[in-house]
Design an enzyme around this catalytic site. Sequence first.
Site, short mmCIF file in Angstrom:
data_model
loop_
_atom_site.label_atom_id
_atom_site.label_comp_id
_atom_site.label_asym_id
_atom_site.label_seq_id
_atom_site.Cartn_x
_atom_site.Cartn_y
_atom_site.Cartn_z
N ASP A 78 -0.67 47.99 45.23
CA ASP A 78 -1.45 47.17 44.32
C ASP A 78 -2.87 47.76 44.34
OD1 ASP A 78 -2.47 45.34 42.58
OD2 ASP A 78 -1.69 43.57 43.60
C1 BGC Z 1 -3.06 42.93 40.44
C2 BGC Z 1 -1.85 43.67 39.88
C3 BGC Z 1 -2.28 44.52 38.72
C4 BGC Z 1 -3.35 45.48 39.21
C5 BGC Z 1 -3.86 46.41 38.14
C6 BGC Z 1 -4.19 43.87 40.76
O1 BGC Z 1 -5.35 43.18 41.09
O2 BGC Z 1 -2.69 42.22 41.59
O3 BGC Z 1 -0.88 42.75 39.47
O4 BGC Z 1 -1.19 45.20 38.18
O5 BGC Z 1 -4.46 44.74 39.69
O6 BGC Z 1 -4.62 45.72 37.22
#
Ligand code: BGC
Length: 739
Positions: free
Chosen positions: A225
């Site tokens: 993530d």
């Molecule tokens: C989120 C993800 C997301 C990623 C990219 C993160 O903060 O938890 O779900 O895909 O950011 O934006």
Amino acid sequence: MTDRRISDLDVAAKAALCSGADLWHTVALPEHGIPAIAVADGPHGLRRTVDSSDAFESAPATCFPTAAALGSTWDPELVREVGAAIAQEALAQGVAVVLGPGVNIKRSPLCGRNFEYLSEDPLHAGRLAAALVDGLQGSGVGASLKHFAANNQETDRHRVSAEVDERTLREIYLPAFEHVVTTARPWTVMCAYNRVNGTYASEHHELLTEILRDEWGFDGVVVSDWGAVHDRVAALRAGLDLEMPPNRGVSDAAVVAAVADGTLDEAVLDQAVARVLTLVDRAAAAPPAPVIDEDAQHALARRVAADGIVLLRNDDVLPLTDRPGLRVGVVGPFATQPRYQGVGSSKVNPTKVDVPLDELVAALPQATVRHAAGCPADGEPDAELVAAAVAVAADSDVVVAYLGLPDTAEAEGYDRTHIDLPAAQPALLAAIAAAAPDVPVVAVLANGSAVRTGPWEQHVAAIVECWLGGQAGGGAVADVLTGAVDPSGRLAETIPLRLEDVPSTPMFPGEEGRVRYGEGVLVGYRGFDAADREVGYPFGHGLSYTTFAYSDLAVTPDGDGVRVAVTIANTGARAGREVVQVYVGSTSAVVVRPPRELRDFAKIALAPGESRRVEFRLGPRAFAHWSVSQHRWVVEPGTAVIAVGPSSRDLPLQTSVAVPGATPLRVPLGGSATLREWMADPAGVAALRRFLVDRVGSDAILDDGRISYGLGGFPISALAAFLGLGVPAAEFDKLALDI
Ligand code: BGC
């Protein structure tokens, strides 16, 4: 090919490939013929940022219904269409991987990100997510299944340790991931931010390698993530291939140093590089960019949003029939300022947005529709606004109140603290009910996760739960209110009467950096049912404008499973769709089982008067529990109740069957097995008798009811000591080995 490319790379180049070039791209190495690929959020539409340095500004794309609404469709075929439609936009915008779907379980209605998740039930979440992945990948665009694992809250999400026991992890929090990985084979899996039992998900070898790859056969890329990596070398070792976004050289330097000093085996790095290159190759095989028909995409978004709408209650007020002279009063802030998606990384820049009021006016061309907001979207009751809305209501035949949660109430990054509507909304309903008690009110809700209805239900005649229905949600509501579409959404999460009733509430969101999943497997309806607790609206519930009858349940053995057949008839005067749900409740001698668990479902369309036989097959997993002593799925002998019906609390047909394919449980014997356990094992008790006769001259204690009854819970070695038999524990261990 991949091997040759890897052998051409030096360690620094390999390390670079294992983290991004920027927020949304992988690294290109043109001199080695390796292009960059682009990724974008996800999950209910594309968020392709315009400028790679800015995480927020994105190009227009269709905002499909959020996962909360998709989940309520209970329709994998439809969700597959959504995946395919998002893929078209991804191809058009040069995106190789869409960052979704999210399959984290809705452990608590408070989770600020529940709108991005599908269900409180793992089978349901897994089925729908697999369909979305199929839709995307069948069109040549990769999916990123997220957030692996146990990311069930936003509070302290970057650090909190989800303290979840092995069985609960296996039965509740992993199966949706497992189903998607084993059936839809996503190109990537995104690890969660949080820790799981003390270890960051990004460094969790058991999750990322032993379970995901070795057990489930995942052959794609594990991506972090965004910002979830704390120790790049530990993460690589655990099985995390791609760090996003890049840590500007810090991680690369750590990897290069670790290979140089021998603390990281270069083969581990090579493996991650190979996976990243396979992903790049998959992306290179994408079909050419299509031309997007925005109207067709919007029309699909409307169809899906309508199918995700759950008619919770209807006291003969819906559907609304258009006629000259019909006076419809529209109140509520969301009639003109629709709430249709959530806040955070999933926020799509929509191609257009339906205004619910305009759509209702268009759908009721003969009626007179008048509007007064009645209260602000986010704020305190306002006497003037209330008075204007009451005046409209008093002069109407029916009132439609567009209510729900404002953006600030729920978002990625924080959790709610209650499950109520903003106070101004129930106050508005109460004022209307007091001034116009004979005018029926239809409450239309827009919210990303459950709100309780009890405090204001007495003021309304119908409740229409729309979730966050995407950019075409306004039109979809009009379709359902007028009966152009029969409501076929069903709840994928329990609507509790009170927050205190939710099984996880006492432990949510944890303390001192830990959140204990103390309710174990009793999550959502499993817990409400185990406690026999009343709910507002149960999991699986949803009304239609027609009625269905269930009959002729037949359960027949079929190898290691059973076949379940049932007849559903549309007994009303309108066409409609029913979600036929199959639940299994298995007895267990060893573990606490939820009273019933969803094991299959099917959504079927029936014309008035039509009936259909629907068949299901339940395999061994439908009856199994995860054994923490054997670290595997175990099917225990016993009986199981198979129940079929329209919701988890409305199961008109039930039958008991002997659990198929069960293997008799054998408790491992030895010095620490109890006398009762020895006695329950025919071979064990025979051996024990011979042993006692040889060793102490008599096996009489086994036939002494007082001893075997009263002391049966003693480990056999402790009992021997207690009775002064003079037999060391090791002799019982040896005896057990010889059986
Ligand atoms: C989120 C993800 C997301 C990623 C990219 C993160 O903060 O938890 O779900 O895909 O950011 O934006």
